[in-house]
Scaffold this active site. Structure first.
Site, PDB file in Angstrom:
ATOM      1  CG  HIS A 186     -30.383 -42.980  23.709  1.00 59.31           C
ATOM      2  ND1 HIS A 186     -29.668 -41.800  23.699  1.00 59.31           N
ATOM      3  CD2 HIS A 186     -29.579 -43.914  23.123  1.00 59.31           C
ATOM      4  CE1 HIS A 186     -28.490 -42.002  23.113  1.00 59.31           C
ATOM      5  NE2 HIS A 186     -28.418 -43.278  22.748  1.00 59.31           N
ATOM      6  CG  HIS A 221     -39.475 -45.854  22.966  1.00 65.22           C
ATOM      7  ND1 HIS A 221     -39.806 -46.244  21.677  1.00 65.22           N
ATOM      8  CD2 HIS A 221     -39.501 -44.497  22.967  1.00 65.22           C
ATOM      9  CE1 HIS A 221     -40.013 -45.168  20.950  1.00 65.22           C
ATOM     10  NE2 HIS A 221     -39.848 -44.104  21.702  1.00 65.22           N
ATOM     11  CG  HIS A 226     -39.831 -40.182  24.855  1.00 65.56           C
ATOM     12  ND1 HIS A 226     -38.588 -39.935  24.311  1.00 65.56           N
ATOM     13  CD2 HIS A 226     -40.468 -41.009  23.969  1.00 65.56           C
ATOM     14  CE1 HIS A 226     -38.489 -40.559  23.149  1.00 65.56           C
ATOM     15  NE2 HIS A 226     -39.608 -41.229  22.917  1.00 65.56           N
ATOM     16  CD  GLU A 263     -39.685 -37.612  22.270  1.00 63.81           C
ATOM     17  OE1 GLU A 263     -40.063 -38.403  21.388  1.00 63.81           O
ATOM     18  OE2 GLU A 263     -38.551 -37.144  22.325  1.00 63.81           O
ATOM     19  CG  HIS A 281     -43.342 -42.538  21.420  1.00 59.38           C
ATOM     20  ND1 HIS A 281     -42.211 -41.752  21.322  1.00 59.38           N
ATOM     21  CD2 HIS A 281     -44.378 -41.675  21.591  1.00 59.38           C
ATOM     22  CE1 HIS A 281     -42.551 -40.485  21.408  1.00 59.38           C
ATOM     23  NE2 HIS A 281     -43.870 -40.402  21.563  1.00 59.38           N
ATOM     24  CB  THR A 319     -38.612 -37.931  18.660  1.00 61.83           C
ATOM     25  OG1 THR A 319     -38.467 -39.070  19.527  1.00 61.83           O
ATOM     26  CG2 THR A 319     -40.050 -37.786  18.208  1.00 61.83           C
TER      27      THR A 319
HETATM   28  N1  LIG Z   1     -39.423 -41.679  19.567  1.00 59.95           N
HETATM   29  S1  LIG Z   1     -38.660 -42.683  18.596  1.00 59.95           S
HETATM   30  O1  LIG Z   1     -39.545 -43.746  18.221  1.00 59.95           O
HETATM   31  O2  LIG Z   1     -38.118 -41.947  17.478  1.00 59.95           O
HETATM   32  C1  LIG Z   1     -37.306 -43.364  19.475  1.00 59.95           C
HETATM   33  C2  LIG Z   1     -36.580 -42.560  20.350  1.00 59.95           C
HETATM   34  F1  LIG Z   1     -36.919 -41.270  20.561  1.00 59.95           F
HETATM   35  C3  LIG Z   1     -35.488 -43.075  21.037  1.00 59.95           C
HETATM   36  F2  LIG Z   1     -34.774 -42.272  21.848  1.00 59.95           F
HETATM   37  C4  LIG Z   1     -35.110 -44.398  20.877  1.00 59.95           C
HETATM   38  S2  LIG Z   1     -33.691 -45.045  21.686  1.00 59.95           S
HETATM   39  C5  LIG Z   1     -32.387 -44.288  20.755  1.00 59.95           C
HETATM   40  C6  LIG Z   1     -32.109 -45.076  19.473  1.00 59.95           C
HETATM   41  C7  LIG Z   1     -31.516 -46.403  19.820  1.00 59.95           C
HETATM   42  C8  LIG Z   1     -30.301 -46.422  20.516  1.00 59.95           C
HETATM   43  C9  LIG Z   1     -29.752 -47.674  20.836  1.00 59.95           C
HETATM   44  C10 LIG Z   1     -30.431 -48.857  20.502  1.00 59.95           C
HETATM   45  C11 LIG Z   1     -29.832 -50.193  20.896  1.00 59.95           C
HETATM   46  O3  LIG Z   1     -28.702 -50.197  21.405  1.00 59.95           O
HETATM   47  O4  LIG Z   1     -30.535 -51.221  20.696  1.00 59.95           O
HETATM   48  C12 LIG Z   1     -31.654 -48.805  19.809  1.00 59.95           C
HETATM   49  C13 LIG Z   1     -32.198 -47.555  19.473  1.00 59.95           C
HETATM   50  C14 LIG Z   1     -35.830 -45.210  20.003  1.00 59.95           C
HETATM   51  F3  LIG Z   1     -35.455 -46.500  19.858  1.00 59.95           F
HETATM   52  C15 LIG Z   1     -36.933 -44.716  19.303  1.00 59.95           C
HETATM   53  N2  LIG Z   1     -37.618 -45.520  18.399  1.00 59.95           N
HETATM   54  C16 LIG Z   1     -36.908 -46.314  17.455  1.00 59.95           C
HETATM   55  C17 LIG Z   1     -35.965 -45.406  16.653  1.00 59.95           C
HETATM   56  C18 LIG Z   1     -34.646 -46.074  16.288  1.00 59.95           C
HETATM   57  C19 LIG Z   1     -34.608 -46.663  14.903  1.00 59.95           C
HETATM   58  C20 LIG Z   1     -35.775 -47.516  14.513  1.00 59.95           C
HETATM   59  C21 LIG Z   1     -36.198 -48.558  15.530  1.00 59.95           C
HETATM   60  C22 LIG Z   1     -37.555 -48.371  16.140  1.00 59.95           C
HETATM   61  C23 LIG Z   1     -37.908 -47.011  16.568  1.00 59.95           C
HETATM   62 ZN   LIG Z   2     -40.225 -42.202  21.252  1.00 63.36          ZN
END
Ligand SMILES: NS(=O)(=O)c1c(F)c(F)c(SCCc2ccc(C(=O)O)cc2)c(F)c1NC1CCCCCCC1
Ligand SMILES: [Zn+2]
Length: 257
Positions: free
Chosen positions: A66, A92, A94, A104, A117, A198
């Site tokens: 993602h 990470h 976007h 975003e 972010h 998000t």
């Molecule tokens: N903008 S955000 O901060 O909401 C956000 C995104 F928009 C994101 F798109 C992501 S990545 C999608 C979630 C994900 C998928 C797979 C794995 C893995 O295989 O390790 C890990 C995470 C993503 F990782 C995050 N941040 C993460 C949200 C996932 C749960 C909490 C961990 C830290 C924040």
């Molecule tokens: Zn994010």
């Protein structure tokens, strides 16, 4: 409970059927209407400590299907600007595609090329997994990325490794560097509001800080970002941004006039 059904940016409508919070009233991202933002002089400058990491500290960089995630040690602390102390977990990005921007958050309806972010969790909880289910659990620092003239040496520390993690699930190790260089030099001017992750599970547990100053990358660096990583469908991973969500009466604060 429900298994983690695979979600995508294509079928946004189904997020809230599988993840109830995705249909909530405090969702992110949002459009910031600067004319409606409330100037709050009590909002202090954001202060970062421990962000400068030695090169012998290796950080995991992963294509999780993602986005590209850089895992951060919890020695990075967010000390100013928030009532409580937060520690870094990961950062990470976007982004869009060669034909359009992919931030975003938007400002007055303007979408920026990309957005970083830096995700932190409240130190009163033992881990991000525990913190992310509490309303004061998470603090995310966001900054916009745009194309400028020169190469950005800090973003290069990440972008130069993207070719090593083109496929979903691939990861590599990145030598430590000054993570603060990925954020604006001036941490005084920002917007602040209460929102959510998000991405599913969309927990409404994020205190968002969106900096007013934009980061500049070279055109080549931006094209590396938007055209290197592959998605679970083995297409180019692009446009990994959620549409802006309704404020439902929430106020956006501004640390500046
Ligand atoms: N903008 S955000 O901060 O909401 C956000 C995104 F928009 C994101 F798109 C992501 S990545 C999608 C979630 C994900 C998928 C797979 C794995 C893995 O295989 O390790 C890990 C995470 C993503 F990782 C995050 N941040 C993460 C949200 C996932 C749960 C909490 C961990 C830290 C924040
Ligand atoms: Zn994010």
């Amino acid at each position: 409970g429900k298994g983690h059904s695979h979600w995508s940016y294509e079928d946004l409508k189904h997020w809230s059927t599988d993840y109830v919070d995705c249909g909530g009233t405090k969702q992110s991202p949002i459009n910031v209407d600067t004319a409606q933002a409330i100037f709050s002089p009590d909002l202090r400058p954001i202060q970062l400590s421990g962000y400068s990491l030695p090169a012998n500290e290796l950080l995991k960089l992963k294509n999780n299907g993602h986005t590209v995630v850089l895992e951060l040690p919890n020695s990075l602390a967010l000390t100013g600007g928030y009532a409580q102390q937060y520690r870094a977990a990961q950062l990470h990005l976007h982004w869009g595609s060669p034909s359009g921007p992919g931030s975003e958050h938007t400002i007055n309806g303007r979408r920026f090329a990309a957005e970083i972010h830096v995700v932190h969790y409240n130190t009163k909880y033992d881990s991000i997994t525990e913190a992310m289910v509490h309303p004061d659990g998470l603090a995310v620092l966001g900054a916009f990325l745009e194309v400028g003239h020169g190469e950005n040496q800090y973003y290069h520390e990440i972008l130069k490794h993207l070719y090593e993690i083109q496929e979903v699930g691939q990861e590599t190790l990145v030598p430590g560097f000054n993570i603060a260089g990925l954020l604006p030099a001036n941490l005084k001017f920002y917007f602040h509001y209460n929102g959510s992750l998000t991405t599913p599970p969309c927990y409404q547990t994020v205190k968002w800080t969106i900096f007013n100053q934009t980061m500049l990358l070279s055109h080549h660096q931006m094209s590396m970002l938007v055209s290197t990583l592959r998605s679970p469908e083995d297409e180019l991973l692009q446009n990994n941004y959620r549409p802006v969500q309704n404020l439902h009466g929430r106020r956006v604060l501004a640390s500046f006039q």
